[in-house]
Design a protein around this motif. Structure first.
Motif, PDB file in Angstrom:
ATOM      1  N   ASN A 126     -43.382  -8.838 -37.331  1.00 51.13           N
ATOM      2  CA  ASN A 126     -42.889  -9.203 -38.669  1.00 51.13           C
ATOM      3  C   ASN A 126     -41.600  -8.480 -39.067  1.00 51.13           C
ATOM      4  N   LYS A 127     -40.856  -7.976 -38.091  1.00 51.12           N
ATOM      5  CA  LYS A 127     -39.633  -7.232 -38.406  1.00 51.12           C
ATOM      6  C   LYS A 127     -38.644  -8.082 -39.198  1.00 51.12           C
ATOM      7  N   ALA A 128     -38.422  -9.302 -38.764  1.00 52.16           N
ATOM      8  CA  ALA A 128     -37.452 -10.174 -39.438  1.00 52.16           C
ATOM      9  C   ALA A 128     -37.888 -10.472 -40.872  1.00 52.16           C
ATOM     10  N   GLU A 129     -39.173 -10.712 -41.059  1.00 53.02           N
ATOM     11  CA  GLU A 129     -39.677 -11.016 -42.392  1.00 53.02           C
ATOM     12  C   GLU A 129     -39.561  -9.803 -43.310  1.00 53.02           C
ATOM     13  N   LEU A 130     -39.828  -8.626 -42.762  1.00 50.52           N
ATOM     14  CA  LEU A 130     -39.717  -7.406 -43.554  1.00 50.52           C
ATOM     15  C   LEU A 130     -38.269  -7.158 -43.968  1.00 50.52           C
ATOM     16  N   LEU A 131     -37.345  -7.348 -43.048  1.00 45.96           N
ATOM     17  CA  LEU A 131     -35.927  -7.165 -43.356  1.00 45.96           C
ATOM     18  C   LEU A 131     -35.461  -8.177 -44.407  1.00 45.96           C
ATOM     19  N   ALA A 132     -35.940  -9.400 -44.289  1.00 46.39           N
ATOM     20  CA  ALA A 132     -35.524 -10.451 -45.227  1.00 46.39           C
ATOM     21  C   ALA A 132     -36.042 -10.180 -46.637  1.00 46.39           C
ATOM     22  N   GLY A 133     -37.214  -9.558 -46.736  1.00 46.46           N
ATOM     23  CA  GLY A 133     -37.812  -9.338 -48.055  1.00 46.46           C
ATOM     24  C   GLY A 133     -37.458  -8.014 -48.692  1.00 46.46           C
ATOM     25  N   MET A 134     -36.858  -7.099 -47.916  1.00 46.67           N
ATOM     26  CA  MET A 134     -36.615  -5.737 -48.387  1.00 46.67           C
ATOM     27  C   MET A 134     -35.466  -5.677 -49.383  1.00 46.67           C
ATOM     28  N   ASN A 135     -35.626  -4.859 -50.414  1.00 47.32           N
ATOM     29  CA  ASN A 135     -34.565  -4.697 -51.414  1.00 47.32           C
ATOM     30  C   ASN A 135     -33.777  -3.402 -51.224  1.00 47.32           C
ATOM     31  N   SER A 136     -34.010  -2.722 -50.098  1.00 48.43           N
ATOM     32  CA  SER A 136     -33.362  -1.420 -49.871  1.00 48.43           C
ATOM     33  C   SER A 136     -32.789  -1.311 -48.466  1.00 48.43           C
ATOM     34  N   LEU A 137     -32.141  -2.379 -48.013  1.00 48.53           N
ATOM     35  CA  LEU A 137     -31.615  -2.403 -46.646  1.00 48.53           C
ATOM     36  C   LEU A 137     -30.572  -1.318 -46.406  1.00 48.53           C
ATOM     37  N   ASN A 138     -29.831  -0.959 -47.417  1.00 51.68           N
ATOM     38  CA  ASN A 138     -28.705  -0.041 -47.242  1.00 51.68           C
ATOM     39  C   ASN A 138     -29.009   1.375 -47.719  1.00 51.68           C
ATOM     40  N   TYR A 139     -30.312   1.695 -47.874  1.00 50.64           N
ATOM     41  CA  TYR A 139     -30.685   3.021 -48.368  1.00 50.64           C
ATOM     42  C   TYR A 139     -31.718   3.653 -47.438  1.00 50.64           C
TER      43      TYR A 139
END
Length: 447
Positions: A115-128
């Motif tokens: 589920n890596k892609a799904e987690l990345l798509a849903g995350m609101n803190s990609l740059n932190y």
């Protein structure tokens, strides 16, 4: 008997409506539906007030069971009002793959996992970098370990810890109130609060775990078990950092020698919990994320939005990088002044000091998510003040921002929220100005 039947009928109607609202928010809700959320919160808070105000000592156990059942309604749901759980599961998956979650930004992780892609798509803190302390990280890991291939499975595991902590609070809270010679029925102000139920058991925020450890710490402190209390306090602070701000109050409750021992045990336990994650990048990465709360993020603020508007008029740009740190410094100084002003004799004064210290902190904060007010609701249980309960209802107005694609806040609603809460708090402060809080407590026990 007629009165009892009437009360039973009203209770049945209120609770049936509450159950419907909890299921709707848990399983069939879109957070863009602001008016639907407001309607549900209105129904839920009407039920909340009815149940608390009509409660009798003999009904406390039944109402506590109802409070637990409300929380269990969410057990198989996916959070509908928050997407923070994507980061929780992400951090857990990193630990499961022997990666320190404090080392990398999500975009820097090359290891593949379910589920890596799904987690990345849903995350609101990609740059932190992650900001969640070690006790929370352990629970994230257990969620990933026990259910590595299912997002819902990981949610259920983590939610089980949150609900277990909430059940612990529901059991321990009346005991502490009795120990402190306060009315155990006051525990219902927390146990049945709709925001507490929805944001913790529903939306998977970890304030419930923090407050369980903090409640345990205070309970042990009341039993004069200072060293065990310090360990529990360390677990609370290692779940979310807010209990660190509470620490100065120990100097008002214990002798200097005992306070020094308390701080020593707390420091050792707190540092020990971080050791599994320690390396040369831990502190700079963690502090970099913490600084975002005083220099970058802004949501549902009060004093800051006024200062920002003045800054725009004066300079033509957002002065957040200047105003944010100064507001943070002011908040920390205010906390110290409130908590260290004089020695506390009563437990009532202990909780009033904490309540107003953290209230000032949030009034000066740049970001106040709805679940932040839960700590105030908890502290208010031990005092005569009820403005946090009003705040826990009105804070739902901040969810207006999710109802539009531009994520635009409605400043009229925010103004309504804070004017009402601050006004009610001032009224409560002035209401019995000729009587001491202690005498009021002894007379009414605050229910």
């Amino acid at each position: 008997m007629q009165l009892n039947n009437s009360l039973f009928t009203k209770s049945l109607i209120f609770q049936s409506a509450a159950v419907a609202c909890y299921f709707y928010i848990g399983y069939d809700f879109n957070r863009e539906n602001f008016f639907g959320l407001l309607a549900c919160f209105s129904i839920l808070f009407a039920t909340y007030l009815f149940l608390v105000k009509s409660a009798k000592s003999k009904s406390l156990d039944q109402l506590m069971v109802i409070a637990v059942l409300y929380r269990l309604f969410f057990i198989l749901s996916i959070p509908t009002l928050s997407d923070d759980y994507f980061r929780f599961i992400w951090d857990g998956q990193l630990i499961l793959n022997s990666i320190n979650p404090f080392d990398f930004l999500p975009s820097e992780v090359s290891v593949e996992f379910p589920n890596k892609a799904e987690l990345l798509a849903g995350m609101n803190s990609l740059n932190y970098y992650t900001i969640y302390p070690p006790v929370a990280q352990i629970i994230y890991f257990l969620g990933a370990w026990l259910s590595p291939n299912s997002i819902l499975g990981s949610i259920v595991v983590m939610r089980s810890f949150v609900i277990a902590a909430e059940v612990g609070i529901i059991i321990l809270l009346p005991k502490l109130l009795q120990l402190l010679k306060m009315n155990p029925l006051n525990s219902l102000w927390y146990a049945l609060n709709p925001l507490v139920i929805i944001e913790l058991s529903g939306n998977l925020h970890f304030e419930g775990i923090v407050l369980f450890f903090f409640l345990l710490a205070v309970y042990l402190l009341a039993l004069q078990k200072e060293k065990l209390s310090a360990v529990a306090w360390a677990f609370a602070a290692a779940t979310k950092l807010i209990p660190i701000f509470f620490l100065p109050i120990i100097l008002r409750k214990l002798s200097f020698k005992k306070a020094a021992l308390f701080y020593s045990v707390f420091g050792i336990a707190f540092v020990a919990l971080w050791i599994p994650f320690y390396n040369s990048t831990l502190l700079p990465h963690f502090l970099q994320s913490v600084s975002l709360y005083s220099k970058t993020f802004e949501f549902n603020a009060s004093v800051y939005y006024i200062i920002r508007a003045i800054g725009f008029e004066a300079t033509g740009w957002n002065i957040i990088e200047t105003a944010g740190p100064w507001l943070a410094i002011t908040a920390y100084l205010a906390i110290l002044i409130i908590l260290l002003k004089k020695k506390i004799i009563s437990w009532n004064g202990f909780f009033i000091a904490l309540l107003f210290a953290i209230s000032v902190y949030y009034l000066l904060a740049l970001i106040v998510h709805p679940w932040y007010s839960i700590t105030l609701v908890f502290l208010a249980v031990f005092t005569r003040f009820r403005f946090p309960m009003l705040w826990s209802f009105l804070v739902v107005l901040s969810y207006w921002a999710y109802s539009n694609p531009a994520f635009q806040e409605n400043f009229w609603l925010i103004a309504l929220e804070y004017i009402a809460v601050i006004g009610f708090a001032i009224w409560e402060l002035m209401k019995d100005q000729n009587k001491s809080p202690i005498s009021n407590f002894q007379k009414s026990n605050y229910l």
